[in-house]
Design an enzyme around this catalytic site. Structure first.
Site, PDB file in Angstrom:
ATOM      1  CB  THR A 120       0.128  -0.016  -5.630  1.00  0.00           C
ATOM      2  OG1 THR A 120      -0.775   1.076  -5.505  1.00  0.00           O
ATOM      3  CG2 THR A 120      -0.613  -1.341  -5.492  1.00  0.00           C
ATOM      4  CD  GLN A 175       9.195   6.209 -10.231  1.00  0.00           C
ATOM      5  OE1 GLN A 175       8.988   6.962  -9.279  1.00  0.00           O
ATOM      6  NE2 GLN A 175      10.410   5.977 -10.705  1.00  0.00           N
ATOM      7  CG  ASN A 176       0.508   3.654  -7.528  1.00  0.00           C
ATOM      8  OD1 ASN A 176       0.067   2.511  -7.620  1.00  0.00           O
ATOM      9  ND2 ASN A 176       0.254   4.434  -6.490  1.00  0.00           N
ATOM     10  CB  ALA A 177       3.047  -1.308  -8.378  1.00  0.00           C
ATOM     11  CG  PHE A 178      -3.925   0.233  -8.677  1.00  0.00           C
ATOM     12  CD1 PHE A 178      -4.446  -0.497  -7.622  1.00  0.00           C
ATOM     13  CD2 PHE A 178      -4.746   0.520  -9.748  1.00  0.00           C
ATOM     14  CE1 PHE A 178      -5.759  -0.932  -7.640  1.00  0.00           C
ATOM     15  CE2 PHE A 178      -6.064   0.090  -9.781  1.00  0.00           C
ATOM     16  CZ  PHE A 178      -6.574  -0.634  -8.718  1.00  0.00           C
TER      17      PHE A 178
END
Length: 162
Positions: free
Chosen positions: A139, A36-39
């Site tokens: 992120t 789920q980290n947007a990086f």
């Protein structure tokens, strides 16, 4: 928690700094491994970066973008930045990094905590002189007060539209 070596080519011009890898990243030995980290999604949107972890790292390096964390280690009982026990923190060797990566022009902080840690542990030594610094929205999925599109716009403004 122990950090990772940087993702960086010698000719890097941008350094993206996080605080310290979370538990999922440590378990997988990958920066920003939490699904789920947007990086990596942001890097895909901005630069078309795709594939497995090694391929994504290589592609990011081709854009002369490096990734690292402010801290080399710290006691961190969870994955939240608030869990970092600053009294136990040790910063990475930025003087050495900047000496071997003299083309770094921009330091982009992935979240306020990374910026605060850099100011506390690194800036007092003066190693950021001559480099533009920009604070970007984290992120992390824990930073939910800004939508993905809002995060993407901020990252685009700093890394693409500069």
């Amino acid at each position: 928690s122990e950090g990772f070596p940087p993702i960086a080519r010698d000719d890097a011009r941008v350094l993206i700094l996080g605080s310290l890898p979370g538990q999922r990243s440590i378990a997988e030995q990958q920066y920003y491994a939490h699904p789920q980290n947007a990086f990596w999604r942001i890097m895909s949107e901005l630069f078309g970066i795709e594939g497995g972890y090694a391929a994504r790292c290589r592609q990011l390096s081709e854009y002369r973008i490096s990734v690292w964390d402010v801290l080399m280690s710290s006691v961190r009982p969870g994955s939240m930045d608030a869990d970092i026990r600053v009294a136990s923190a040790t910063a990475n060797d930025f003087e050495g990094f900047f000496a071997t990566h003299p083309g770094i022009e921009l330091i982009a902080f992935n979240g306020r905590k990374a910026e605060q840690l850099f100011e506390r542990f690194v800036v007092p030594g003066g190693t950021a002189q001559g480099k533009k610094c920009v604070s970007l929205p984290s992120t992390s999925p824990a930073y939910a007060s800004l939508t993905f599109s809002g995060k993407l716009a901020a990252w685009r403004a700093a890394l693409v539209d500069e």
